[in-house]
Design a protein around this motif. Structure first.
Motif, short mmCIF file in Angstrom:
data_model
loop_
_atom_site.label_atom_id
_atom_site.label_comp_id
_atom_site.label_asym_id
_atom_site.label_seq_id
_atom_site.Cartn_x
_atom_site.Cartn_y
_atom_site.Cartn_z
N SER A 146 5.21 -19.11 -6.86
CA SER A 146 4.56 -18.62 -8.06
C SER A 146 4.62 -17.10 -8.14
CB SER A 146 3.10 -19.11 -8.08
OG SER A 146 2.52 -18.92 -9.34
N ARG A 147 4.41 -16.44 -7.01
CA ARG A 147 4.49 -14.97 -6.99
C ARG A 147 5.91 -14.50 -7.27
NH1 ARG A 147 3.62 -14.28 -1.57
NH2 ARG A 147 4.35 -12.15 -1.90
N HIS A 148 6.88 -15.18 -6.69
CA HIS A 148 8.27 -14.78 -6.93
C HIS A 148 8.67 -15.03 -8.39
CE1 HIS A 148 9.61 -14.89 -2.42
NE2 HIS A 148 8.74 -13.92 -2.69
N ALA A 149 8.14 -16.09 -8.98
CA ALA A 149 8.40 -16.33 -10.41
C ALA A 149 7.86 -15.17 -11.24
CB ALA A 149 7.77 -17.64 -10.85
N ARG A 150 6.67 -14.69 -10.88
CA ARG A 150 6.11 -13.52 -11.57
C ARG A 150 7.04 -12.33 -11.47
NH1 ARG A 150 1.77 -11.07 -7.95
NH2 ARG A 150 3.73 -10.57 -6.90
N ASP A 151 7.59 -12.09 -10.27
CA ASP A 151 8.46 -10.93 -10.07
C ASP A 151 9.76 -11.07 -10.86
OD1 ASP A 151 6.51 -9.99 -8.36
OD2 ASP A 151 7.55 -10.60 -6.52
N ILE A 152 10.29 -12.28 -10.91
CA ILE A 152 11.51 -12.51 -11.70
C ILE A 152 11.23 -12.29 -13.18
CG2 ILE A 152 13.08 -14.34 -12.49
CD1 ILE A 152 13.15 -15.38 -9.63
N ILE A 153 10.08 -12.74 -13.65
CA ILE A 153 9.71 -12.52 -15.06
C ILE A 153 9.65 -11.02 -15.36
CG2 ILE A 153 7.80 -12.74 -16.70
CD1 ILE A 153 7.28 -15.52 -15.34
N ASN A 154 9.02 -10.26 -14.48
CA ASN A 154 8.92 -8.81 -14.70
C ASN A 154 10.31 -8.16 -14.69
OD1 ASN A 154 6.12 -8.85 -14.91
ND2 ASN A 154 5.81 -8.49 -12.72
N ASN A 155 11.16 -8.56 -13.76
CA ASN A 155 12.52 -8.02 -13.72
C ASN A 155 13.30 -8.37 -14.98
OD1 ASN A 155 12.13 -6.92 -11.17
ND2 ASN A 155 13.13 -8.59 -10.08
N THR A 156 13.16 -9.61 -15.40
CA THR A 156 13.90 -10.07 -16.58
C THR A 156 13.44 -9.35 -17.84
OG1 THR A 156 14.28 -12.23 -15.56
CG2 THR A 156 14.46 -12.11 -17.97
N ARG A 157 12.16 -9.11 -17.94
CA ARG A 157 11.66 -8.36 -19.10
C ARG A 157 12.28 -6.96 -19.12
NH1 ARG A 157 6.84 -8.38 -17.82
NH2 ARG A 157 6.20 -10.33 -18.80
N ASN A 158 12.44 -6.35 -17.96
CA ASN A 158 13.07 -5.03 -17.90
C ASN A 158 14.54 -5.09 -18.29
OD1 ASN A 158 10.84 -3.43 -17.16
ND2 ASN A 158 11.05 -3.98 -15.01
N VAL A 159 15.22 -6.17 -17.92
CA VAL A 159 16.62 -6.33 -18.34
C VAL A 159 16.69 -6.48 -19.86
CG1 VAL A 159 18.67 -7.79 -18.19
CG2 VAL A 159 17.34 -7.30 -16.13
N LEU A 160 15.82 -7.31 -20.42
CA LEU A 160 15.81 -7.48 -21.88
C LEU A 160 15.45 -6.18 -22.59
CD1 LEU A 160 14.11 -10.98 -22.23
CD2 LEU A 160 16.47 -10.41 -22.82
N ALA A 161 14.53 -5.41 -22.00
CA ALA A 161 14.19 -4.11 -22.59
C ALA A 161 15.39 -3.18 -22.58
CB ALA A 161 13.02 -3.48 -21.81
N THR A 162 16.20 -3.27 -21.53
CA THR A 162 17.42 -2.45 -21.45
C THR A 162 18.43 -2.88 -22.51
OG1 THR A 162 17.05 -2.16 -19.07
CG2 THR A 162 19.26 -1.69 -19.91
#
Length: 496
Positions: free
Chosen positions: A424-440
Motif C-alpha cells: 500500500s505504501r509503495h502504491a502511494r509512492d508510485i502514484i506520487n511519481n506518476t503524477r509528477n510524470v503527468l505534470a511534466t
C-alpha cells in the motif's frame, strides 16, 4: 457538514471521500450498531467470569496462545500488548490516513464480533470528531496478525500515551487530552487485541491511493489530448468500431474520452494526412489506459469489502460460538495494492513515451528540438524527459509485488504474512511519481500546443490550457523548471 453514519456494514469509498473533503465532518454510530456492540461484550464478560480458555481474552498472544492468564490480569494483558507492539519506525502516515484508520477500525468494531465496550467505541468516535489524530509510524507491519505495530501506535493514544497531531501540531497525547478535558480510557479484556488485529493501515492508505489514482487516470486523458494535438495526432485510432470489436468496456470508455476531449480540434489529423499511423504511445492510449482502469475496478471492490469486514481475532458470533481464525490476514488488500501499482505505473510509462515524442526532433514533426527557444544555446525541455524517465524507472522497482514475499514470525506460529502495508505504501509512492510524470507531460504539452496555435485547440482542452497556463509559463527561455512541475503536480492532486 458531512455526517458519516457508521453501522459496520455500509461504508463505501464515495462516503469516505466526502468525509475527508470536509474538515468539519463527523461520524455517528447507529443505535443498531451500539446494540451489537453490547451483545458481543456480554459474551466476553461471561467468558471471563467462567474463566474459559479463549485466545487473546484469557490467554497470551502468538506463540503464547497456550499460556493462561488469570482473571485478575486480563486488563494488564491488554495494556502490555499495546505497549509492546508499538514498535513502528519511520516517518508517520499522513494525517488523513491515520484519521481513516480510526474510522475503519471503529466501523469494524460496530459489526458486533469484536467484544469491545461502548467506552472504547465512544473514545474512537470522539478522537475522530475532534480530529485528535494518532502519530502512526508507517514502517514495521507484516500485514498479518493484523497491522500490529501501526495499530498499536493508534491504540496507545486512546489510553493517553504516544503522540497525536492536533490542530496541525505534533504533541504528546496526554497534553492534548488534558487541554480538552478528555479522559483516557482503561482497556478492558479483549479490547487491546480488538484494536490491533486488523488491516486498517493498509486499507486506509489503500482508500486514499484509490481516490488519487482514479482522479489521476481521468486527468491522463485530457493531458494526453493536449499532447495529441501538439503532435497533430491521428483520431482514427479512437474510432468506436475498433474498440467495440475487442469488447473491453474500459478500453471503449478510454477511446471515447479521447474523442470527447479532441472534438472540434483543428490540430488533429486523419490517417494518411501527415502519416499513416501514430506511434503506440498515442495510438494505443485506449488499450493501455483502459487496462489500467480495469485495475481500479478490482481495487475498489476489494477495498469496499475490507472496510466493512470483521477482521480481528477471535470473532464472537454468539455465547457458544467464539472462533479463532485469520481474518486479520491482509492478502486480499496486498494483492489489490500490487495490482494498483502496476496499473498506475503503466500510466507513467506511456506518459514518458509521449514526452519523448514531444521533445525528440526525429519524432515531434515540426516542433523545435526539445522545444528549445534557441537550439544549441538553450536546452529547453531536454532534461525534463530525463527526470520523467528516472521516475518511471523508480516505479518499476516499486512495482515489484510485495504480496509474494513472506517472512515467518512469532517463532513460526505466524508463518505466512501478506506484506500488504508495504504494498500500500509503495502504491502511494508510485502514484506520487506518476503524477509528477503527468505534470511534466502537461508542462511540455502546454508549450507544444502554444507553438501550434491555441486558437486551434478543441474547446475542452482550450479550457484546460487556460486553467493550467496560470500555473506554468511558456518555455521561452531556460530556467529552473522544477518549481512549475511541482506546482502543476500539486494542482493535479488538489483539484479533486
Amino acid at each position: 457538514m458531512t455526517v458519516l453514519q457508521l453501522d459496520g456494514e455500509n461504508l463505501n469509498i464515495e462516503s469516505l471521500k466526502d468525509f475527508l473533503g470536509n474538515t468539519e465532518s463527523t461520524v455517528e454510530i447507529t443505535e443498531e450498531a451500539y446494540q451489537k456492540v453490547d451483545d458481543s461484550r456480554k459474551v466476553v464478560d461471561k467468558i471471563i467470569d467462567q474463566e474459559k480458555t479463549i485466545y487473546g481474552i484469557t490467554t497470551g498472544f502468538g506463540l503464547f496462545c497456550d499460556v493462561l492468564i488469570s482473571k485478575e490480569k486480563v486488563k494488564d494483558l491488554q495494556v502490555n500488548l499495546i505497549r509492546s507492539h508499538a514498535c513502528g519506525v519511520g516517518k508517520p502516515f499522513d494525517e488523513p490516513v491515520a484519521l481513516l484508520m480510526m474510522v475503519l477500525r471503529l466501523n469494524t468494531m460496530l459489526k458486533g464480533h469484536s467484544g469491545v465496550t461502548r467506552d472504547l467505541v465512544d473514545q474512537l468516535q470522539l478522537f475522530i470528531n475532534k480530529r485528535i489524530i494518532p502519530v502512526v509510524p508507517e514502517q514495521g507491519s507484516l500485514g498479518a496478525s493484523g497491522d500490529l505495530a501501526p495499530l498499536s501506535h493508534m491504540a496507545l493514544t486512546l489510553i493517553g500515551e504516544g503522540e497525536v497531531f492536533y490542530l496541525g501540531e505534533r504533541q504528546p497525547t496526554h497534553n492534548v487530552l488534558e487541554s480538552l478535558g478528555i479522559e483516557s480510557i482503561t482497556l478492558q479484556a479483549k479490547e487491546g487485541l480488538a484494536l490491533i488485529n486488523g488491516t486498517q493501515p493498509m486499507t486506509a492508505q489503500g482508500v486514499i491511493n484509490y481516490i488519487e489514482a482514479e482522479k489521476m487516470m481521468q486527468d491522463s486523458f485530457w493531458i494526453a489530448s493536449l499532447t495529441h494535438q501538439g503532435l497533430n495526432g491521428i483520431t482514427d485510432a479512437y474510432n468506436h468500431q475498433i474498440h467495440e470489436s475487442r469488447g473491453y468496456p474500459e478500453q471503449i470508455y478510454a477511446a471515447q474520452q479521447m474523442l470527447d476531449y479532441l472534438e472540434g480540434s483543428e490540430l488533429t489529423t486523419r490517417q494518411g494526412d501527415l502519416r499513416v499511423q501514430d506511434g503506440y504511445s498515442l495510438r494505443c492510449i485506449p488499450q493501455v489506459h483502459g487496462a489500467s482502469l480495469q485495475t481500479l475496478k478490482y481495487v475498489k471492490e476489494k477495498l469496499e469489502i475490507e472496510m466493512n469486514a470483521a477482521n480481528d481475532n477471535p470473532l464472537i458470533f454468539s455465547e457458544d460460538e467464539v472462533f479463532s481464525g485469520g481474518n486479520f490476514h491482509g492478502q486480499p488488500i496486498a494483492i489489490a495494492m500490487d495490482l494498483l501499482k502496476i496499473g498506475v505505473a503503466e500510466i507513467a510509462n506511456i506518459s514518458e513515451r509521449r514526452i519523448e515524442r514531444l521533445v525528440n526532433p526525429a519524432l515531434n514533426g515540426d516542433l523545435p528540438a526539445f522545444l528549445s527557444p534557441e537550439e544549441g544555446l538553450q536546452s529547453g525541455a531536454m532534461i525534463l524527459q530525463y527526470a520523467a524517465a528516472s521516475l518511471v524507472s523508480e516505479n518499476k522497482t516499486l512495482a515489484h509485488p510485495a504480496s509474494v514475499d513472506s517472512i515467518p514470525s512469532s517463532a513460526n506460529q505466524e508463518d505466512h504474512v501478506s506484506m500488504g502495508t508495504i504494498g500500500s505504501r509503495h502504491a502511494r509512492d508510485i502514484i506520487n511519481n506518476t503524477r509528477n510524470v503527468l505534470a511534466t507531460e502537461l508542462f511540455i504539452a502546454l508549450t507544444a500546443v502554444e507553438i501550434k496555435g491555441i486558437d486551434k485547440l478543441s474547446p475542452k482542452t482550450f479550457e484546460k490550457f487556460k486553467e493550467y497556463r496560470l500555473i506554468a509559463d511558456f518555455i521561452d527561455q531556460d530556467r529552473n523548471f522544477s518549481y512549475e512541475i511541482n506546482d502543476l503536480s500539486t494542482a493535479l492532486r488538489e483539484m479533486l
